[in-house]
Design a protein around this motif. Structure first.
Motif, PDB file in Angstrom:
ATOM      1  N   GLY A 172      -0.135   0.102  -5.861  1.00  0.00           N
ATOM      2  CA  GLY A 172       1.133   0.427  -5.220  1.00  0.00           C
ATOM      3  C   GLY A 172       2.170  -0.681  -5.291  1.00  0.00           C
ATOM      4  O   GLY A 172       3.219  -0.582  -4.673  1.00  0.00           O
ATOM      5  N   ARG A 184      -3.574   3.888  -4.705  1.00  0.00           N
ATOM      6  CA  ARG A 184      -4.320   2.881  -3.939  1.00  0.00           C
ATOM      7  C   ARG A 184      -4.766   1.781  -4.896  1.00  0.00           C
ATOM      8  O   ARG A 184      -5.380   2.019  -5.918  1.00  0.00           O
ATOM      9  N   THR A 212      -0.990  11.659  -5.546  1.00  0.00           N
ATOM     10  CA  THR A 212      -0.391  10.364  -5.874  1.00  0.00           C
ATOM     11  C   THR A 212      -0.772   9.285  -4.876  1.00  0.00           C
ATOM     12  O   THR A 212      -1.016   8.144  -5.255  1.00  0.00           O
ATOM     13  N   TRP A 213      -0.823   9.638  -3.599  1.00  0.00           N
ATOM     14  CA  TRP A 213      -1.189   8.662  -2.563  1.00  0.00           C
ATOM     15  C   TRP A 213      -2.529   8.022  -2.910  1.00  0.00           C
ATOM     16  O   TRP A 213      -2.666   6.804  -2.955  1.00  0.00           O
ATOM     17  N   LYS A 214      -3.516   8.833  -3.198  1.00  0.00           N
ATOM     18  CA  LYS A 214      -4.846   8.318  -3.534  1.00  0.00           C
ATOM     19  C   LYS A 214      -4.820   7.585  -4.875  1.00  0.00           C
ATOM     20  O   LYS A 214      -5.421   6.527  -5.025  1.00  0.00           O
ATOM     21  N   HIS A 230       0.827  -1.211   0.000  1.00  0.00           N
ATOM     22  CA  HIS A 230       0.000   0.000   0.000  1.00  0.00           C
ATOM     23  C   HIS A 230       0.858   1.257   0.000  1.00  0.00           C
ATOM     24  O   HIS A 230       1.872   1.316   0.695  1.00  0.00           O
ATOM     25  N   PRO A 231       0.457   2.261  -0.758  1.00  0.00           N
ATOM     26  CA  PRO A 231       1.193   3.527  -0.764  1.00  0.00           C
ATOM     27  C   PRO A 231       0.952   4.280   0.551  1.00  0.00           C
ATOM     28  O   PRO A 231       0.032   3.965   1.293  1.00  0.00           O
ATOM     29  N   CYS A 232       1.791   5.261   0.805  1.00  0.00           N
ATOM     30  CA  CYS A 232       1.650   6.076   2.008  1.00  0.00           C
ATOM     31  C   CYS A 232       1.567   7.551   1.632  1.00  0.00           C
ATOM     32  O   CYS A 232       1.746   7.931   0.474  1.00  0.00           O
ATOM     33  N   ALA A 233       1.326   8.373   2.623  1.00  0.00           N
ATOM     34  CA  ALA A 233       1.155   9.818   2.413  1.00  0.00           C
ATOM     35  C   ALA A 233       2.412  10.481   1.844  1.00  0.00           C
ATOM     36  O   ALA A 233       2.332  11.560   1.253  1.00  0.00           O
ATOM     37  N   TRP A 234       3.565   9.843   2.011  1.00  0.00           N
ATOM     38  CA  TRP A 234       4.795  10.381   1.443  1.00  0.00           C
ATOM     39  C   TRP A 234       4.709  10.538  -0.071  1.00  0.00           C
ATOM     40  O   TRP A 234       5.408  11.368  -0.653  1.00  0.00           O
ATOM     41  N   MET A 235       3.868   9.750  -0.735  1.00  0.00           N
ATOM     42  CA  MET A 235       3.775   9.812  -2.198  1.00  0.00           C
ATOM     43  C   MET A 235       3.337  11.190  -2.673  1.00  0.00           C
ATOM     44  O   MET A 235       3.777  11.653  -3.725  1.00  0.00           O
ATOM     45  N   ASP A 236       2.486  11.864  -1.902  1.00  0.00           N
ATOM     46  CA  ASP A 236       2.049  13.205  -2.287  1.00  0.00           C
ATOM     47  C   ASP A 236       3.199  14.205  -2.242  1.00  0.00           C
ATOM     48  O   ASP A 236       3.205  15.189  -2.987  1.00  0.00           O
TER      49      ASP A 236
END
Length: 157
Positions: free
Chosen positions: A134, A131, A126-128, A113-119
């Motif tokens: 990832g 989903r 990007t985080w959203k 799963h991606p995390c908030a760091w992607m934004d």
């Protein structure tokens, strides 16, 4: 034909604390042309290598097609980026990759799963957007070497 686009073996965590504070500096030599994988242990030289808590998820794979243009492994912190292979659909399967040095089997255990760091690292939204796309966390079943370039792929469900 599918290909391995990028490989990453990072000895350290970069995303510590709050994303707004920014990442730690990238260690030199994270992106490599080849990685050595050890059965049950992971990618030699990677931060999760041999860690008991990560043995069933020590190798991560993501599809280039899931990422926005310009994003790579340094930003998303996966070990293997492939093109031409829908890795997110492979949970529960055995994925075999052979880039010329013999087959390396990976048991695809679960989604990564991606995390908030992607934004922060890739761009807002990007985080959203990642989903369900990832990548996957895998347990390596064989010792072997993977290299950037064309790769023979076999999937056994």
């Amino acid at each position: 034909m599918p290909e391995i686009v990028q490989l990453l073996a990072s000895p350290s965590h970069r995303y510590v604390g709050r994303p707004a504070d920014g990442p730690l500096p990238a260690p030199p030599g994270e992106l490599v042309d080849e990685i050595r994988i050890r059965a049950g242990l992971g990618v030699v030289g990677d931060r999760y290598f041999g860690k008991e808590a990560h043995r069933q998820a020590s190798v991560t794979v993501i599809a280039r097609e899931s990422l926005p243009p310009g994003a790579g492994l340094v930003e998303v912190r996966r070990n293997i980026m492939v093109a031409g292979l829908a890795v997110d659909d492979l949970v529960g399967a055995v994925l075999t990759l052979d880039s010329g040095d013999g087959p390396v089997r990976l048991l695809v255990r679960r989604a990564a799963h991606p995390c908030a760091w992607m934004d922060v690292m890739v761009g807002p939204g990007t985080w959203k957007a990642l989903r369900g796309k990832g990548g996957v966390r895998c347990e390596p079943l064989d010792d072997g070497v993977l290299r950037v370039g064309p790769v023979a792929v076999t999937v056994r469900r």
